[in-house]
Design a protein around this motif. Structure first.
Motif, PDB file in Angstrom:
ATOM      1  N   ASP A   7       0.823  -1.343   0.072  1.00 19.28           N
ATOM      2  CA  ASP A   7       0.096   0.061   0.060  1.00 19.28           C
ATOM      3  C   ASP A   7       0.746   1.341   0.200  1.00 19.28           C
ATOM      4  O   ASP A   7       0.678   2.129  -0.916  1.00 19.28           O
ATOM      5  N   TYR A  16      -2.239   5.754  -6.577  1.00 20.60           N
ATOM      6  CA  TYR A  16      -3.300   6.140  -5.765  1.00 20.60           C
ATOM      7  C   TYR A  16      -2.866   7.275  -5.091  1.00 20.60           C
ATOM      8  O   TYR A  16      -1.862   7.540  -4.830  1.00 20.60           O
ATOM      9  N   LEU A  21      -6.981   4.871  -0.142  1.00 19.73           N
ATOM     10  CA  LEU A  21      -7.427   4.562  -1.232  1.00 19.73           C
ATOM     11  C   LEU A  21      -6.758   3.215  -1.882  1.00 19.73           C
ATOM     12  O   LEU A  21      -7.289   2.581  -2.483  1.00 19.73           O
ATOM     13  N   GLU A  24      -8.086   0.188  -0.097  1.00 19.99           N
ATOM     14  CA  GLU A  24      -9.394  -0.064  -0.651  1.00 19.99           C
ATOM     15  C   GLU A  24      -9.428  -1.099  -1.913  1.00 19.99           C
ATOM     16  O   GLU A  24      -9.887  -2.054  -2.039  1.00 19.99           O
ATOM     17  N   GLU A  25      -8.453  -0.647  -2.870  1.00 20.12           N
ATOM     18  CA  GLU A  25      -8.381  -1.187  -3.908  1.00 20.12           C
ATOM     19  C   GLU A  25      -7.710  -2.788  -3.734  1.00 20.12           C
ATOM     20  O   GLU A  25      -8.087  -3.574  -4.529  1.00 20.12           O
ATOM     21  N   ARG A  28     -10.324  -4.897  -2.332  1.00 18.31           N
ATOM     22  CA  ARG A  28     -11.358  -5.568  -3.329  1.00 18.31           C
ATOM     23  C   ARG A  28     -10.840  -6.352  -4.108  1.00 18.31           C
ATOM     24  O   ARG A  28     -11.454  -6.836  -5.156  1.00 18.31           O
ATOM     25  N   ARG A  30      -8.182  -6.278  -6.357  1.00 14.67           N
ATOM     26  CA  ARG A  30      -7.498  -5.578  -7.792  1.00 14.67           C
ATOM     27  C   ARG A  30      -6.166  -5.452  -7.937  1.00 14.67           C
ATOM     28  O   ARG A  30      -5.666  -4.933  -8.818  1.00 14.67           O
ATOM     29  N   ARG A  53      -5.380  -3.566 -11.437  1.00 15.65           N
ATOM     30  CA  ARG A  53      -6.441  -3.541 -12.055  1.00 15.65           C
ATOM     31  C   ARG A  53      -6.962  -1.846 -12.003  1.00 15.65           C
ATOM     32  O   ARG A  53      -7.223  -1.553 -10.879  1.00 15.65           O
ATOM     33  N   GLN A  54      -6.915  -0.944 -12.897  1.00 11.75           N
ATOM     34  CA  GLN A  54      -7.539   0.356 -12.581  1.00 11.75           C
ATOM     35  C   GLN A  54      -8.768   0.634 -13.761  1.00 11.75           C
ATOM     36  O   GLN A  54      -8.314   0.644 -14.924  1.00 11.75           O
TER      37      GLN A  54
END
Length: 141
Positions: A7, A16, A21, A24-25, A28, A30, A53-54
């Motif tokens: 992170d 990010y 943020l 969070e990604e 999820r 990603r 993945r964006q």
């Protein structure tokens, strides 16, 4: 420094805007490191492969440097190298977006004008409490 939390690295590499943020990604699902789903505290080192993945794109990056501080964009770009396949896919997606029709052209009716709003209001007031056009207050059966 030879290892860093994913992170922090994603934040320092400017993928990010904030670390929250990035977390969070990652939560999820990603972000993958060496084809394994990552957790925010997972440490990365130079040479690791990060799949990110964006939106509709998946970017594949090779970690080239570690930094715990967020710096200017040219410095951040030296922290990773994007693979040739990832660059090609990103360019193809950009080209498809460029040739795609403008989404605003698909809208047939936009927001009503002042005149249109007045007509809608008048039409609504004309119905009153009636639920059907065939039923009138003096014609009840």
């Amino acid at each position: 420094m030879d290892k860093l939390r994913i992170d922090k690295w994603l934040w320092a590499a400017r993928f990010y805007k904030t670390r929250s943020l990035a977390v969070e990604e990652i939560d999820r699902g990603r972000v993958h490191i060496n084809d394994q789903e990552a957790k925010p505290a997972r440490e990365i080192k130079v040479g690791d492969t990060v799949n990110l993945r964006q939106g509709p794109l998946t970017r594949t990056l090779v970690v080239r440097g570690i930094s715990s501080q967020r710096g200017p964009a040219p410095v951040a770009q030296r922290l990773y190298e994007e693979t040739a396949d990832s660059v090609k896919a990103r360019e193809q997606a950009a080209e498809q977006r460029r040739y795609a029709p403008d989404p605003a052209q698909s809208i047939e009716h936009g927001r009503p004008t002042k005149r249109g709003r007045r007509e809608l209001d008048d039409a609504r007031r004309g119905w009153g409490d009636r639920w059907s056009a065939s039923l009138t207050p003096d014609n009840k059966t």
